[in-house]
Design a protein around this motif. Sequence first.
Motif, PDB file in Angstrom:
ATOM      1  N   ARG A  77       0.837  -1.203   0.000  1.00 14.46           N
ATOM      2  CA  ARG A  77       0.000   0.000   0.000  1.00 14.46           C
ATOM      3  C   ARG A  77       0.875   1.258   0.000  1.00 14.46           C
ATOM      4  NH1 ARG A  77      -2.002  -0.554   4.586  1.00 14.46           N
ATOM      5  NH2 ARG A  77      -1.048   1.185   5.626  1.00 14.46           N
ATOM      6  N   LEU A  78       1.943   1.248   0.798  1.00 20.08           N
ATOM      7  CA  LEU A  78       2.835   2.405   0.838  1.00 20.08           C
ATOM      8  C   LEU A  78       3.608   2.560  -0.474  1.00 20.08           C
ATOM      9  CD1 LEU A  78       4.167   2.246   4.494  1.00 20.08           C
ATOM     10  CD2 LEU A  78       2.506   3.848   3.534  1.00 20.08           C
ATOM     11  N   ARG A  79       3.987   1.450  -1.093  1.00 24.19           N
ATOM     12  CA  ARG A  79       4.659   1.529  -2.407  1.00 24.19           C
ATOM     13  C   ARG A  79       3.711   2.156  -3.426  1.00 24.19           C
ATOM     14  NH1 ARG A  79       9.789   1.849  -2.057  1.00 24.19           N
ATOM     15  NH2 ARG A  79      10.813  -0.012  -1.307  1.00 24.19           N
ATOM     16  N   ALA A  80       2.424   1.789  -3.349  1.00 29.15           N
ATOM     17  CA  ALA A  80       1.442   2.366  -4.270  1.00 29.15           C
ATOM     18  C   ALA A  80       1.304   3.864  -4.025  1.00 29.15           C
ATOM     19  CB  ALA A  80       0.096   1.659  -4.129  1.00 29.15           C
ATOM     20  N   VAL A  81       1.309   4.280  -2.764  1.00 32.58           N
ATOM     21  CA  VAL A  81       1.250   5.705  -2.450  1.00 32.58           C
ATOM     22  C   VAL A  81       2.480   6.391  -3.023  1.00 32.58           C
ATOM     23  CG1 VAL A  81       1.442   7.386  -0.564  1.00 32.58           C
ATOM     24  CG2 VAL A  81      -0.197   5.504  -0.389  1.00 32.58           C
ATOM     25  N   GLU A  82       3.637   5.793  -2.811  1.00 36.58           N
ATOM     26  CA  GLU A  82       4.891   6.373  -3.310  1.00 36.58           C
ATOM     27  C   GLU A  82       4.836   6.584  -4.826  1.00 36.58           C
ATOM     28  OE1 GLU A  82       9.568   5.495  -2.582  1.00 36.58           O
ATOM     29  OE2 GLU A  82       8.351   3.768  -3.188  1.00 36.58           O
ATOM     30  N   GLU A  83       4.281   5.618  -5.528  1.00 37.36           N
ATOM     31  CA  GLU A  83       4.221   5.702  -6.983  1.00 37.36           C
ATOM     32  C   GLU A  83       3.124   6.642  -7.476  1.00 37.36           C
ATOM     33  OE1 GLU A  83       3.867   1.613  -8.178  1.00 37.36           O
ATOM     34  OE2 GLU A  83       5.854   1.115  -7.373  1.00 37.36           O
ATOM     35  N   SER A  84       2.097   6.864  -6.660  1.00 34.44           N
ATOM     36  CA  SER A  84       0.976   7.692  -7.101  1.00 34.44           C
ATOM     37  C   SER A  84       1.160   9.173  -6.808  1.00 34.44           C
ATOM     38  CB  SER A  84      -0.322   7.214  -6.451  1.00 34.44           C
ATOM     39  OG  SER A  84      -0.326   7.534  -5.063  1.00 34.44           O
ATOM     40  N   VAL A  85       2.064   9.500  -5.906  1.00 34.75           N
ATOM     41  CA  VAL A  85       2.244  10.896  -5.521  1.00 34.75           C
ATOM     42  C   VAL A  85       3.125  11.603  -6.542  1.00 34.75           C
ATOM     43  CG1 VAL A  85       3.295  12.401  -3.783  1.00 34.75           C
ATOM     44  CG2 VAL A  85       1.899  10.470  -3.058  1.00 34.75           C
ATOM     45  N   ASP A  86       2.722  12.813  -6.887  1.00 36.22           N
ATOM     46  CA  ASP A  86       3.521  13.653  -7.767  1.00 36.22           C
ATOM     47  C   ASP A  86       4.495  14.428  -6.872  1.00 36.22           C
ATOM     48  OD1 ASP A  86       4.484  15.048  -9.943  1.00 36.22           O
ATOM     49  OD2 ASP A  86       2.846  16.506  -9.928  1.00 36.22           O
ATOM     50  N   TRP A  87       5.647  13.821  -6.606  1.00 39.78           N
ATOM     51  CA  TRP A  87       6.614  14.387  -5.668  1.00 39.78           C
ATOM     52  C   TRP A  87       7.199  15.684  -6.224  1.00 39.78           C
ATOM     53  CZ3 TRP A  87       6.458  12.212  -1.045  1.00 39.78           C
ATOM     54  CH2 TRP A  87       6.057  10.886  -0.935  1.00 39.78           C
ATOM     55  N   ASP A  88       7.210  16.700  -5.396  1.00 44.74           N
ATOM     56  CA  ASP A  88       7.812  17.983  -5.745  1.00 44.74           C
ATOM     57  C   ASP A  88       9.169  18.088  -5.067  1.00 44.74           C
ATOM     58  OD1 ASP A  88       5.576  18.892  -7.209  1.00 44.74           O
ATOM     59  OD2 ASP A  88       4.585  19.550  -5.361  1.00 44.74           O
ATOM     60  N   GLU A  89       9.762  19.244  -5.165  1.00 43.30           N
ATOM     61  CA  GLU A  89      11.031  19.502  -4.492  1.00 43.30           C
ATOM     62  C   GLU A  89      10.814  20.294  -3.203  1.00 43.30           C
ATOM     63  OE1 GLU A  89      13.875  18.059  -5.446  1.00 43.30           O
ATOM     64  OE2 GLU A  89      12.637  17.110  -6.995  1.00 43.30           O
TER      65      GLU A  89
END
Length: 186
Positions: free
Chosen positions: A125-137
């Motif tokens: 579930r956390l890996r899915a969150v990691e992949e779904s978030v549009d990480w900014d700087e």
Amino acid sequence: MSLRHALLGLLSDRPASGYDLLKLFETSLANAWPATQSQVYTELARLADAELVTVSAQGPRGRKEYTITDAGLAELRHWLTGTTPVQHTRSDLLLRVFFLGVLTPEQGREYLGWLADISAQGHRRLRAVEESVDWDEDDLSAYGRIALEYGLRFNAMRREWAEWAAGQIQAPGAGAPAPGRDGGRI
């Protein structure tokens, strides 16, 4: 941690509506501090009453955008540096392990297998969150990744431990489980 400080922390990054904050919770804080819609909106009203946030914009259908105030930022900084985090030591999951001896060895292994499974699910579930978030700087993304890594490592460790512990349960009359890796016992 309190919901109050979680909301102040999110608002320290950028202004947001209650809806926006709920979405941020779902993709970030929910793994550390879950909150419901009614809790978020109730706390936002309290924060506004305490002048820790202000309504900076209003839109259609009563949509309000909140901005942290200087007093709110001071409160957040005080909470981060001037208070000691509460260390919760209660664990219903681990408490049950102490009493697995009242079950059959198979039931004990089943419980630990279940614990390994939920840990693996949490990791996925956390890996899915990691992949779904549009990480900014921005800071929220940088520190959010660090917190996410904690969750990933914790779930991986708990799964590995549960699998190891299941292997320690022996048949009746075979003696006590073997000591831990360091030779010590609880």
